[in-house]
Design a protein around this motif. Structure first.
Motif, PDB file in Angstrom:
ATOM      1  N   ILE A 213       0.840  -1.202   0.000  1.00 39.17           N
ATOM      2  CA  ILE A 213       0.000   0.000   0.000  1.00 39.17           C
ATOM      3  C   ILE A 213       0.878   1.256   0.000  1.00 39.17           C
ATOM      4  CG2 ILE A 213      -1.747   1.316   1.283  1.00 39.17           C
ATOM      5  CD1 ILE A 213      -2.593  -1.406   2.541  1.00 39.17           C
ATOM      6  N   ILE A 226      -7.103  -1.764  -1.688  1.00 37.37           N
ATOM      7  CA  ILE A 226      -7.366  -2.801  -0.692  1.00 37.37           C
ATOM      8  C   ILE A 226      -8.503  -3.716  -1.138  1.00 37.37           C
ATOM      9  CG2 ILE A 226      -8.219  -3.199   1.662  1.00 37.37           C
ATOM     10  CD1 ILE A 226      -6.671  -0.576   2.423  1.00 37.37           C
ATOM     11  N   THR A 230      -8.370  -8.183  -1.820  1.00 41.57           N
ATOM     12  CA  THR A 230      -8.793  -8.993  -0.684  1.00 41.57           C
ATOM     13  C   THR A 230      -9.125 -10.401  -1.153  1.00 41.57           C
ATOM     14  OG1 THR A 230     -10.193  -8.955   1.289  1.00 41.57           O
ATOM     15  CG2 THR A 230     -11.236  -8.320  -0.794  1.00 41.57           C
ATOM     16  N   ALA A 236      -3.842  -6.746   0.101  1.00 47.35           N
ATOM     17  CA  ALA A 236      -2.945  -5.591   0.143  1.00 47.35           C
ATOM     18  C   ALA A 236      -2.284  -5.547   1.518  1.00 47.35           C
ATOM     19  CB  ALA A 236      -3.730  -4.308  -0.116  1.00 47.35           C
TER      20      ALA A 236
END
Length: 307
Positions: A213, A226, A230, A236
Motif C-alpha cells: 500500500i 485494498i 482482498t 494488500a
C-alpha cells in the motif's frame, strides 16, 4: 449427420469454472467431462476449487492435471471426443495441439471488454482503476493472448459496497447469462466477431509482492487498492513492527486536509483504526499481522497497543 447435442467439457480451476459447470449441468447441456488442476498448479491458484464432488455426483469423467499441454493429459481429453471445451480460466497458456482437440472450438471467458484489458488480473485492475462496471467476454481461444473472436459479452456494475469477491460472484452470474444467450450459436453454427487489434490494450499479471500500500495516494485510491486484492487474493499489505500487516478491508473515514503524515495512525475509534493518507483518512476494519490469524482492527489495536 447426428442430431445429438454437442459434447461439452468444462476446463477450469477457480470458482467461476465451478459455477459454470453447475449451471451447464442444471440446464441439461451435454456435459461429458471436466478438467481440473492438481498439485502445485492447484495450490498456487487464488480461489482454487476442485471438481471432484460435482463430477462424482453427476457421473461425468474428471481429468485432473497440473499441465494440460502434457501428452497424457491431451490423450485423456481426446478420448472424451469433445465438440466444445468451455474454459472459465486456466493457469497456463494452452498449445495449439490442445485447442484443436474439440471439433467446434475452445471457448473461454475473460473479465474485460475485449480487446481492452487483455492479459492478467483484469478484475483486480478494473477495481484498482476505479471503474464502475466490468464486462465479461466469451470468446474463442487462439494462440494470441485473449485475442480470439468474440461470441458474446455481459456487463455488471461495480458498486461502492463491492470488493473483488463480490464482483467475482456477480461476474459468475453474468457468465451463465452469456452462455444462456449464446447457447443456440454454440450448439449450432458458432457466429463470432473478430477483435480489433488496433484497439487492444494489455494489463500485466500481478504477484503477491505487488500488493504493498502506498499511503501517499488518495483515500479513494487506497480503498480501491485494498478492496481489489482482498479474498480470494493474497491481500494488500503494509508493515508493522518487524513484519507484514495484511489489510483485508477498509473504508474511507473522510477526505480533506490532515496534518498527519500519510501512513500514520491518527486514532482508534469504535472498531476501526484510522490512518492518514494524502487527502484524508482511511479506516481499517479487518487486518492480519505476521504469523497470526485475522482479526478485527479494534482487537488488533487492543492486543498491540495501537493508539
Amino acid at each position: 449427420m447426428s442430431n445429438d447435442p454437442p459434447r461439452v467439457i468444462v476446463v477450469g480451476n477457480r470458482n467461476l469454472a465451478r459455477h459454470v459447470l453447475v449451471y451447464l449441468l442444471e440446464q441439461d447441456w451435454n456435459v461429458v467431462g471436466a478438467v481440473g488442476a492438481t498439485g502445485d498448479a492447484a495450490r498456487r491458484q487464488a480461489g482454487f476449487v476442485s471438481f471432484n464432488e460435482i463430477a462424482k455426483s453427476n457421473d461425468i469423467k474428471l481429468i485432473e492435471t497440473p499441465d494440460l499441454n502434457e501428452q497424457e493429459s491431451k490423450k485423456s481429453l481426446s478420448e472424451l471426443n469433445p465438440d466444445i471445451c468451455i474454459c472459465p480460466g486456466w493457469h497456463q497458456i494452452l498449445e495449439r495441439s490442445v485447442l484443436t482437440i474439440p471439433t467446434n472450438g475452445f471457448l473461454g471467458f475473460h473479465s474485460s471488454d475485449l480487446p481492452r484489458g487483455r492479459g492478467g488480473a483484469p478484475i483486480n485492475w478494473s477495481i484498482i482503476h476505479g471503474e464502475n462496471e466490468i464486462t465479461i467476454s466469451l470468446f474463442r481461444y487462439t494462440l494470441g493472448i485473449d485475442a480470439g473472436e468474440i461470441v458474446t459479452k455481459e456487463t455488471v456494475p461495480v458498486q461502492e459496497r463491492d470488493d473483488v469477491r463480490t464482483v467475482i460472484d456477480r461476474l459468475a452470474l453474468a457468465a451463465c447469462d452469456a452462455l444462456k444467450s449464446a447457447r443456440k450459436k454454440i450448439e449450432n453454427s458458432l457466429d463470432t466477431v473478430p477483435q480489433s487489434e488496433t484497439k487492444a490494450t494489455y494489463r500485466p499479471r500481478r504477484q503477491p509482492q505487488d500488493g504493498i500500500i502506498d499511503w501517499n495516494t488518495t483515500a479513494n485510491e487506497v480503498r480501491n487498492w485494498i478492496r481489489a486484492q482482498t479474498d480470494p487474493y493474497p491481500g494488500a499489505y503494509t508493515f508493522f513492527e518487524d513484519g507484514k500487516l495484511i489489510i483485508w478491508s477498509a473504508n474511507i473515514s473522510h477526505t480533506g486536509y490532515t496534518s498527519r503524515k500519510p501512513g500514520t495512525v491518527t486514532n482508534t475509534t469504535g472498531n476501526k483504526i484510522n490512518v492518514a493518507v494524502s487527502d484524508g483518512v482511511i479506516s481499517l476494519t479487518r487486518v492480519q499481522p505476521k504469523k497470526s490469524p485475522r482479526m478485527w482492527a479494534d482487537e488488533f489495536a487492543d492486543r498491540y497497543g495501537i493508539t
